[in-house]
Design a protein around this motif. Structure first.
Motif, PDB file in Angstrom:
ATOM      1  N   LEU A  63      43.253  46.848  49.764  1.00 49.18           N
ATOM      2  CA  LEU A  63      42.988  47.400  48.444  1.00 49.18           C
ATOM      3  C   LEU A  63      44.231  47.980  47.791  1.00 49.18           C
ATOM      4  CD1 LEU A  63      40.607  47.596  46.557  1.00 49.18           C
ATOM      5  CD2 LEU A  63      40.036  49.811  47.550  1.00 49.18           C
ATOM      6  N   TRP A  64      45.129  48.534  48.586  1.00 48.92           N
ATOM      7  CA  TRP A  64      46.342  49.137  48.038  1.00 48.92           C
ATOM      8  C   TRP A  64      47.307  48.105  47.458  1.00 48.92           C
ATOM      9  CZ3 TRP A  64      44.770  48.914  53.062  1.00 48.92           C
ATOM     10  CH2 TRP A  64      45.546  48.192  53.950  1.00 48.92           C
ATOM     11  N   GLU A  65      47.023  46.802  47.657  1.00 45.73           N
ATOM     12  CA  GLU A  65      47.850  45.741  47.089  1.00 45.73           C
ATOM     13  C   GLU A  65      47.211  45.119  45.847  1.00 45.73           C
ATOM     14  OE1 GLU A  65      48.394  42.921  50.170  1.00 45.73           O
ATOM     15  OE2 GLU A  65      49.769  44.176  51.341  1.00 45.73           O
ATOM     16  N   PRO A  85      44.964  47.028  39.734  1.00 46.72           N
ATOM     17  CA  PRO A  85      43.881  47.939  39.355  1.00 46.72           C
ATOM     18  C   PRO A  85      43.152  47.535  38.073  1.00 46.72           C
ATOM     19  CG  PRO A  85      46.001  48.902  38.795  1.00 46.72           C
ATOM     20  CD  PRO A  85      46.298  47.647  39.559  1.00 46.72           C
ATOM     21  N   ALA A  86      43.735  46.652  37.261  1.00 47.12           N
ATOM     22  CA  ALA A  86      43.147  46.331  35.953  1.00 47.12           C
ATOM     23  C   ALA A  86      41.701  45.842  36.032  1.00 47.12           C
ATOM     24  CB  ALA A  86      44.026  45.326  35.222  1.00 47.12           C
ATOM     25  N   PRO A  87      41.374  44.844  36.878  1.00 48.68           N
ATOM     26  CA  PRO A  87      39.970  44.398  36.941  1.00 48.68           C
ATOM     27  C   PRO A  87      39.026  45.484  37.426  1.00 48.68           C
ATOM     28  CG  PRO A  87      41.451  42.810  37.986  1.00 48.68           C
ATOM     29  CD  PRO A  87      42.245  44.054  37.761  1.00 48.68           C
ATOM     30  N   LEU A  88      39.523  46.371  38.265  1.00 49.01           N
ATOM     31  CA  LEU A  88      38.690  47.451  38.791  1.00 49.01           C
ATOM     32  C   LEU A  88      38.460  48.525  37.739  1.00 49.01           C
ATOM     33  CD1 LEU A  88      40.439  47.729  42.274  1.00 49.01           C
ATOM     34  CD2 LEU A  88      38.365  46.449  41.714  1.00 49.01           C
ATOM     35  N   ASP A 132      35.650  47.742  35.106  1.00 49.02           N
ATOM     36  CA  ASP A 132      34.254  47.673  35.537  1.00 49.02           C
ATOM     37  C   ASP A 132      33.842  49.038  36.079  1.00 49.02           C
ATOM     38  OD1 ASP A 132      31.815  47.251  36.951  1.00 49.02           O
ATOM     39  OD2 ASP A 132      32.307  45.130  37.187  1.00 49.02           O
ATOM     40  N   ASN A 133      32.872  49.681  35.455  1.00 52.26           N
ATOM     41  CA  ASN A 133      32.456  51.026  35.866  1.00 52.26           C
ATOM     42  C   ASN A 133      32.067  51.106  37.333  1.00 52.26           C
ATOM     43  OD1 ASN A 133      32.853  51.980  33.269  1.00 52.26           O
ATOM     44  ND2 ASN A 133      30.708  51.778  32.672  1.00 52.26           N
ATOM     45  N   ALA A 134      31.408  50.071  37.819  1.00 55.95           N
ATOM     46  CA  ALA A 134      30.941  50.087  39.200  1.00 55.95           C
ATOM     47  C   ALA A 134      32.081  50.034  40.204  1.00 55.95           C
ATOM     48  CB  ALA A 134      29.986  48.914  39.445  1.00 55.95           C
ATOM     49  N   LEU A 135      33.246  49.538  39.775  1.00 55.18           N
ATOM     50  CA  LEU A 135      34.381  49.369  40.681  1.00 55.18           C
ATOM     51  C   LEU A 135      35.428  50.474  40.532  1.00 55.18           C
ATOM     52  CD1 LEU A 135      34.897  45.509  40.282  1.00 55.18           C
ATOM     53  CD2 LEU A 135      33.512  46.716  41.972  1.00 55.18           C
ATOM     54  N   LEU A 136      35.159  51.465  39.676  1.00 51.54           N
ATOM     55  CA  LEU A 136      36.120  52.546  39.462  1.00 51.54           C
ATOM     56  C   LEU A 136      36.480  53.296  40.751  1.00 51.54           C
ATOM     57  CD1 LEU A 136      34.875  53.974  36.046  1.00 51.54           C
ATOM     58  CD2 LEU A 136      37.023  52.769  36.490  1.00 51.54           C
ATOM     59  N   PRO A 137      35.532  53.520  41.675  1.00 51.84           N
ATOM     60  CA  PRO A 137      35.921  54.194  42.923  1.00 51.84           C
ATOM     61  C   PRO A 137      36.982  53.434  43.707  1.00 51.84           C
ATOM     62  CG  PRO A 137      33.551  54.298  42.634  1.00 51.84           C
ATOM     63  CD  PRO A 137      34.066  53.360  41.578  1.00 51.84           C
ATOM     64  N   LEU A 138      36.949  52.094  43.634  1.00 50.97           N
ATOM     65  CA  LEU A 138      37.962  51.295  44.321  1.00 50.97           C
ATOM     66  C   LEU A 138      39.283  51.311  43.560  1.00 50.97           C
ATOM     67  CD1 LEU A 138      35.922  48.144  45.453  1.00 50.97           C
ATOM     68  CD2 LEU A 138      36.233  50.327  46.625  1.00 50.97           C
ATOM     69  N   ALA A 139      39.201  51.431  42.236  1.00 57.20           N
ATOM     70  CA  ALA A 139      40.417  51.438  41.419  1.00 57.20           C
ATOM     71  C   ALA A 139      41.348  52.570  41.818  1.00 57.20           C
ATOM     72  CB  ALA A 139      40.051  51.552  39.940  1.00 57.20           C
TER      73      ALA A 139
END
Length: 280
Positions: free
Chosen positions: A124-126, A129-132, A135-142
């Motif tokens: 994930l650190w690679e 961040p733009a697609p994350l 998307d509201n659901a993916l903000l925690p991963l962003a």
């Protein structure tokens, strides 16, 4: 609730969002499967069926890469179980959450005599961040994605969370961001950017409390609640002084429940000591 389980919750709550992120041109309708993969000794984190193309997306979230049995063997075992039941294409993805130098996060296959099995690995650190962030659901991963300015990235995530119109979704996404961000950021910074009163009303926080109740059923209600409070404090502030631990474990069940709620307003471990003193 562990970091892995937070991701499992998100994937099961927003399966289409995850499917579109991982396979942008394929997913149009998604159903969460409950399969025999939940049986021990090997358990899958999240299994979703992409109905539009009759294929299965198996997601595995990991904080640490060293497990027993090893991840490559586990992924082969998952694939065999799924294929035996559904006889359709299966896409497997391991998402590593926390940066590490371990070679294990670069392994994407299992090999043995006459056997070769491959799967996809996302560090994930690679990731961009733009697609994350989009998307509201993916903000925690962003919050855990690639960046040259971690603080700026977390500020962007916080701004996006604040724009979520649905109150329940905003609460749950904010709570998920706060917990997962702990893998990268100091708690003081997280507290500055996110209102902790939002977390109080979230499904995530309620599940954390329920976890304490389950522990209480096994260890005795008061002991289980004390364990939950200590875990929450350690997540917020790191190690907790032995004197404070002793005071917490001596509280009644009612006081422990009050402390579990009150601690969300604390900004430093000294607030805990002050609260305990005021209760005497």
């Amino acid at each position: 609730m562990t970091y892995d389980n937070i991701c499992k919750y998100l994937a099961e709550e927003y399966p289409l969002n995850f499917a579109r992120w991982l396979f942008p041109t394929q997913a149009t309708e998604v159903e969460v499967l409950k399969t025999e993969l939940s049986l021990e000794p090997i358990r899958a984190d999240s299994v979703t069926l992409l109905q539009s193309s009759n294929q299965i997306l198996h997601l595995e979230f990991q904080t640490l890469p060293v497990l027993e049995p090893p991840l490559p063997l586990r992924m082969l075992d998952y694939w065999l179980r799924l294929y035996r039941q559904y006889r359709c294409p299966i896409e497997q993805v391991i998402i590593f959450l926390k940066p590490t130098t371990s070679e294990a996060v670069f392994v994407n296959e299992f090999t043995a005599t006459n056997t070769w099995h491959r799967y996809r690995v996302i560090r994930l650190w690679e990731q961009d961040p733009a697609p994350l962030l989009a998307d509201n659901a993916l903000l925690p991963l962003a919050a855990l994605a690639r960046t040259d300015s971690p603080r700026r990235l977390l500020e962007q995530v916080g701004a996006q969370v604040a724009r979520i119109e649905s109150t329940p979704q905003r609460q749950n996404v904010a709570a998920s961001v706060e917990i997962l961000a702990g893998l990268r950021f100091e708690q003081n910074l997280i507290n500055q950017l996110f209102r902790e009163d939002i977390m109080k009303e979230s499904v995530i926080y309620q599940q954390i409390l329920q976890e304490g109740v389950r522990q209480g059923q096994q260890l005795g209600r008061r002991e289980g609640e004390a364990t939950l409070v200590v875990r929450l404090l350690e997540r917020r502030f790191g190690s907790v002084d032995a004197t404070i631990l002793e005071q917490i474990r001596s509280l009644t069940s009612d006081r422990l429940e009050q402390l579990a709620v009150a601690l969300l307003d604390f900004v430093a471990i000294t607030d805990v000591a002050s609260w305990l003193q005021s209760e005497n």
